[in-house]
Design a protein around this motif. Structure first.
Motif, PDB file in Angstrom:
ATOM      1  N   ASN A 181      78.849 116.153 -79.325  1.00 45.14           N
ATOM      2  CA  ASN A 181      79.094 116.114 -80.776  1.00 45.14           C
ATOM      3  C   ASN A 181      78.552 114.531 -81.189  1.00 45.14           C
ATOM      4  N   ASP A 182      77.467 114.259 -80.557  1.00 47.38           N
ATOM      5  CA  ASP A 182      76.841 112.774 -81.142  1.00 47.38           C
ATOM      6  C   ASP A 182      75.814 112.844 -82.288  1.00 47.38           C
ATOM      7  N   TRP A 183      75.559 114.306 -82.646  1.00 47.25           N
ATOM      8  CA  TRP A 183      74.618 114.549 -83.744  1.00 47.25           C
ATOM      9  C   TRP A 183      75.274 113.743 -84.978  1.00 47.25           C
ATOM     10  N   LEU A 184      74.351 113.390 -85.870  1.00 51.39           N
ATOM     11  CA  LEU A 184      74.983 112.770 -87.084  1.00 51.39           C
ATOM     12  C   LEU A 184      74.144 113.099 -88.242  1.00 51.39           C
ATOM     13  N   THR A 185      74.643 113.057 -89.366  1.00 51.60           N
ATOM     14  CA  THR A 185      73.869 113.373 -90.668  1.00 51.60           C
ATOM     15  C   THR A 185      74.560 112.509 -91.759  1.00 51.60           C
ATOM     16  N   SER A 186      74.153 112.593 -93.050  1.00 53.12           N
ATOM     17  CA  SER A 186      74.762 111.869 -93.874  1.00 53.12           C
ATOM     18  C   SER A 186      74.788 112.821 -95.487  1.00 53.12           C
ATOM     19  N   PRO A 187      75.636 112.371 -96.342  1.00 55.15           N
ATOM     20  CA  PRO A 187      75.506 113.089 -97.698  1.00 55.15           C
ATOM     21  C   PRO A 187      74.169 112.818 -98.473  1.00 55.15           C
ATOM     22  N   ASP A 188      73.520 111.610 -98.245  1.00 58.42           N
ATOM     23  CA  ASP A 188      72.333 111.221 -98.723  1.00 58.42           C
ATOM     24  C   ASP A 188      71.145 112.168 -98.119  1.00 58.42           C
ATOM     25  N   LEU A 189      71.385 112.881 -96.984  1.00 56.75           N
ATOM     26  CA  LEU A 189      70.347 113.632 -96.371  1.00 56.75           C
ATOM     27  C   LEU A 189      70.672 115.152 -96.458  1.00 56.75           C
ATOM     28  N   LYS A 190      71.067 115.421 -97.627  1.00 53.37           N
ATOM     29  CA  LYS A 190      71.445 116.641 -97.989  1.00 53.37           C
ATOM     30  C   LYS A 190      70.756 117.064 -99.390  1.00 53.37           C
ATOM     31  N   GLU A 191      70.268 118.316 -99.426  1.00 53.43           N
ATOM     32  CA  GLU A 191      69.668 118.611-100.774  1.00 53.43           C
ATOM     33  C   GLU A 191      70.268 120.080-101.223  1.00 53.43           C
ATOM     34  N   GLU A 192      70.940 120.254-102.360  1.00 50.47           N
ATOM     35  CA  GLU A 192      71.649 121.410-102.694  1.00 50.47           C
ATOM     36  C   GLU A 192      70.992 122.160-103.786  1.00 50.47           C
ATOM     37  N   ASN A 193      71.448 123.299-104.049  1.00 49.45           N
ATOM     38  CA  ASN A 193      70.900 124.100-105.227  1.00 49.45           C
ATOM     39  C   ASN A 193      69.575 124.616-105.100  1.00 49.45           C
ATOM     40  N   LEU A 194      69.163 124.858-103.855  1.00 50.26           N
ATOM     41  CA  LEU A 194      67.727 125.307-103.478  1.00 50.26           C
ATOM     42  C   LEU A 194      67.586 126.823-103.560  1.00 50.26           C
ATOM     43  N   ALA A 195      66.792 127.302-104.119  1.00 53.26           N
ATOM     44  CA  ALA A 195      66.433 128.724-104.353  1.00 53.26           C
ATOM     45  C   ALA A 195      65.742 129.376-103.298  1.00 53.26           C
ATOM     46  N   PHE A 196      65.086 128.705-102.657  1.00 49.72           N
ATOM     47  CA  PHE A 196      64.187 129.578-101.583  1.00 49.72           C
ATOM     48  C   PHE A 196      64.909 130.272-100.389  1.00 49.72           C
ATOM     49  N   SER A 197      64.470 131.162 -99.916  1.00 51.43           N
ATOM     50  CA  SER A 197      65.041 132.133 -99.120  1.00 51.43           C
ATOM     51  C   SER A 197      64.941 131.234 -97.340  1.00 51.43           C
ATOM     52  N   CYS A 198      65.816 131.753 -96.535  1.00 47.23           N
ATOM     53  CA  CYS A 198      65.671 131.228 -94.991  1.00 47.23           C
ATOM     54  C   CYS A 198      64.436 131.468 -94.278  1.00 47.23           C
ATOM     55  N   GLU A 199      63.705 132.626 -94.754  1.00 49.46           N
ATOM     56  CA  GLU A 199      62.464 132.873 -94.178  1.00 49.46           C
ATOM     57  C   GLU A 199      61.563 131.951 -94.685  1.00 49.46           C
ATOM     58  N   ASN A 200      61.555 131.705 -96.052  1.00 45.75           N
ATOM     59  CA  ASN A 200      60.640 130.667 -96.584  1.00 45.75           C
ATOM     60  C   ASN A 200      60.772 129.358 -95.825  1.00 45.75           C
ATOM     61  N   PHE A 201      61.968 128.919 -95.721  1.00 36.76           N
ATOM     62  CA  PHE A 201      62.362 127.837 -94.983  1.00 36.76           C
ATOM     63  C   PHE A 201      61.666 127.786 -93.692  1.00 36.76           C
ATOM     64  N   TYR A 202      61.759 128.949 -93.060  1.00 38.46           N
ATOM     65  CA  TYR A 202      61.473 128.854 -91.635  1.00 38.46           C
ATOM     66  C   TYR A 202      60.031 128.770 -91.498  1.00 38.46           C
ATOM     67  N   GLU A 203      59.120 129.372 -92.477  1.00 37.62           N
ATOM     68  CA  GLU A 203      57.821 129.472 -92.482  1.00 37.62           C
ATOM     69  C   GLU A 203      57.236 128.017 -92.666  1.00 37.62           C
ATOM     70  N   THR A 204      57.928 127.285 -93.657  1.00 42.79           N
ATOM     71  CA  THR A 204      57.725 125.795 -93.467  1.00 42.79           C
ATOM     72  C   THR A 204      57.869 125.136 -92.401  1.00 42.79           C
ATOM     73  N   ALA A 205      58.956 125.323 -91.622  1.00 43.34           N
ATOM     74  CA  ALA A 205      59.279 124.686 -90.537  1.00 43.34           C
ATOM     75  C   ALA A 205      58.263 124.722 -89.255  1.00 43.34           C
ATOM     76  N   ILE A 206      57.697 126.058 -89.172  1.00 40.21           N
ATOM     77  CA  ILE A 206      56.783 126.331 -88.393  1.00 40.21           C
ATOM     78  C   ILE A 206      55.379 125.619 -88.749  1.00 40.21           C
ATOM     79  N   PHE A 207      55.099 125.694 -90.198  1.00 43.40           N
ATOM     80  CA  PHE A 207      53.844 125.079 -90.591  1.00 43.40           C
ATOM     81  C   PHE A 207      53.903 123.489 -90.351  1.00 43.40           C
ATOM     82  N   LEU A 208      54.967 122.971 -90.398  1.00 45.36           N
ATOM     83  CA  LEU A 208      55.062 121.207 -90.353  1.00 45.36           C
ATOM     84  C   LEU A 208      55.051 121.269 -88.798  1.00 45.36           C
TER      85      LEU A 208
END
Length: 630
Positions: free
Chosen positions: A34-61
């Motif tokens: 339970n030691d993982w952390l985040t922040s409201p500032d490390l979040k972006e909402e109202n994004l229109a791309f799909s999970c498949e698009n995001f996965y492709e970006t994740a693999i690319f980077l």
């Protein structure tokens, strides 16, 4: 002016430091720790791309960390559970590089770090990568395990639908990056000072309605310290993911297949060139820049020539089975397999100097000696000469060639490798000179086009090849003019800027003057009988397309000659005599045709020789103004 690369709305951020806004990640995903952390500032909402698009970006980077960090060269893939990303050794095998002449042993097998169980998520892929820094004298490589998870949760109520797509549901993709370290002191400078880094993308899908996605960044710290640099890194990472995915650049996925191959790294594996470049830069760069005597900026010329040298060393390793002397011992008989090189229009001579220092026999010449030649050892200076090239067809057409300086007609020794690096007037001539030097076995070459000239040496913009599809309109003369000058039709400066930007890409370059020159060089080489290959070189220049002729034929020939493959039909002998006449006839037809626009062969030859005489006159003027030095 707003930063166009920052796609986030900064007004929505709290403005507080990370240590004040950090919260547990447990509300977004449940994990054993339970030691993982985040922040409201490390979040972006109202994004229109799909999970498949995001996965492709994740693999690319993941496969291209140099995009998010200027301190990194690349990531070497050590393991991919799906087998889609190739390891360095697999790249070498595809390129045909023999293991016995490699500079480094094969990467040892590395076990992936165990994948934590994440409630509601399924592990779909594990990749182990090795991050390679640009300066390995300062920063050490780092091995990292990358786990990829997916989750689909039905969010509707009532009776279950026959087709889950008819039900509202939430798609989630979680990426987790775990460095192979035990303590904070093992983390290199270029990596966030964390035990782990994760990105989560949640996408709510509602039938016949709009979709909404949320991306967040999570981190597993060593301690409760959050320096400003870490906060900037996390914000930059989130911005990169959003910008690349939103822009559709995820289509540039590095899921390697033989069906779709870019012109970059298609001949020599990237890790080989970059490793050799790093070694050459360490050995030669500082000394060359410190002793630079030209009026030009040293860093651009030195780094560019070192990068080209690294490519040539690895290309020759594949072709001739030879390694540079500075990599260690190699039998002299093996070194004798290299036939030598000639660098036409060698300019400052850096390329010749470094290749000679690395143990490759060869020479270079230019129409005018350079000041920089004087900084090289005397034995290197002896391999650099002030000489002009009069192509043999022009020399045969001229009445006399008493130009008051050394002349070559391109009669290079058999098997010599020709280098034509930004050789301007000699660019399109390169494959013709290489073919005429030994028609029965045309010489291999590397041409890196730059400024566009016709065979007479006059400045010339080549038209689009016949049969190519016009980029605008229906192919009329006006349309072709618009292709050549995108501003002419409407005076639209924005369109001109867009066209210039497009020319910097591999796809868009083929409508530029540089692209058309490159296409012409390839076309002429193919017409002269070469099997031509092109590759985008990793050099600090927009003029970075390399045109290579004869590589495959030479590689086969050398492996047969030195017992690396079973003997087949040799590349020379009685059967090549007839081929020589075919090559000579083809070159003659090319030269006659291309010289027509300059008034014919005699007129083109006269124009070329006049230009040579002008170069000689300019060189003498420079000597007088420079106090006797060139």
């Amino acid at each position: 002016m707003p930063n166009r690369k920052n796609v986030r709305d900064l007004s929505k951020l709290s403005g507080k430091p990370l240590r004040e806004t950090a919260i547990s990640s447990s509300q977004m995903f449940q994990i054993a720790s339970n030691d993982w952390l985040t922040s409201p500032d490390l979040k972006e909402e109202n994004l229109a791309f799909s999970c498949e698009n995001f996965y492709e970006t994740a693999i690319f980077l993941m496969a291209n960390p140099n995009i998010t960090s200027s301190h990194l060269f690349r990531a070497d893939i050590l393991f991919d559970s799906q087998g889609l990303l190739r390891t360095p050794r697999q790249d070498e095998e595809l390129a045909g590089t023999s293991p016995e002449i490699m500079s480094e042993p094969a990467q040892p097998e590395v076990e992936a770090k165990p994948s934590p169980q994440v409630t509601g998520f399924d592990l779909i892929r594990t990749v182990v990568r090795k991050l390679i820094p640009r300066n390995q004298d300062i920063d050490q490589p780092l091995i990292q395990t990358c786990h990829f998870y997916k989750s689909i949760v039905l969010t509707g109520t009532g009776a279950a639908a026959v087709d889950p797509s008819d039900m509202p549901c939430q798609h989630r993709v979680l990426t987790m990056f775990l460095p192979h370290v035990e303590s904070l002191g093992e983390i290199p400078f270029y990596h966030p000072r964390l035990k782990g880094l994760a990105t989560l993308y949640e996408y709510d899908s509602l039938p016949n309605e709009s979709h909404s996605g949320i991306m967040s960044v999570h981190f597993l710290p060593f301690a409760s310290e959050y320096p400003d640099r870490l906060e900037r890194t996390l914000h930059t990472l989130l911005n990169f993911y959003v910008r690349l995915t939103r822009g559709g650049q995820q289509k540039a996925s590095t899921e390697t297949s033989d069906e779709v191959r870019s012109s970059k790294d298609n001949l020599v594996p990237r890790h080989l060139t970059q490793n050799t470049y790093s070694r050459l830069k360490t050995l030669y760069a500082a000394d060359l820049m410190q002793r630079w005597v030209e009026s030009t900026e040293p860093s651009k010329h030195v780094f560019e020539d070192l990068a080209i040298t690294a490519f040539l060393i690895e290309l020759w390793r594949m072709m001739y089975g030879i390694r540079p002397v500075n990599e260690g011992s190699q039998a002299s008989s093996d070194r004798d397999t290299f036939p030598g090189f000639v660098d036409m229009a060698c300019g400052n001579g850096v390329l010749v100097y470094v290749l000679l220092m690395e143990g490759y026999s060869g020479c270079g010449f230019d129409a005018r000696a350079r000041k920089s030649w004087s900084i090289y050892p005397s034995w290197v200076q002896e391999r650099l000469s002030e000489k002009v090239l009069i192509p043999k067809p022009f020399a045969d057409a001229a009445d006399h060639l008493d130009l008051g300086m050394a002349i070559t007609t391109g009669d290079f020794a058999r098997d010599t490798f020709i280098i034509s690096n930004h050789a301007d007037e000699l660019t399109v001539w390169t494959p013709l000179i290489a073919a005429l030097a030994c028609p029965e076995a045309p010489l291999p070459f590397l041409a890196i086009p730059c400024c566009s000239h016709s065979l007479s040496g006059a400045r010339y913009r080549y038209p689009q090849p016949k049969g190519s599809k016009p980029k605008l309109g229906t192919g009329s003369a006006d349309d072709q003019e618009n292709i050549q000058n995108p501003q002419s039709a409407s005076g639209d400066l924005k369109a001109l800027r867009a066209a210039k930007q497009a020319e910097k890409t591999e796809k868009g370059m083929w409508t530029s003057m540089y692209g058309l020159l490159t296409a012409k060089t390839i076309s002429v080489a193919e017409e002269a009988g070469y099997e031509v290959e092109k590759t985008m070189l990793r050099i600090p220049s927009t003029r970075n397309m390399g045109v290579i002729g004869g590589r495959q034929a030479v590689t086969t020939q050398w492996r047969q000659r030195y017992g690396r493959e079973s003997l087949g039909t040799p590349n020379a002998g009685e059967g090549r005599v007839g081929y020589a006449s075919v090559v000579q006839r083809a070159v003659t037809e090319i030269v006659d045709r291309e010289c027509t626009r300059d008034g014919g062969l005699d007129a083109a030859a006269h124009s070329w020789i006049e230009r040579v005489q002008s170069l000689r006159k300019d060189a003498r003027t420079l000597i007088r103004h420079d106090g006797g030095q060139t």
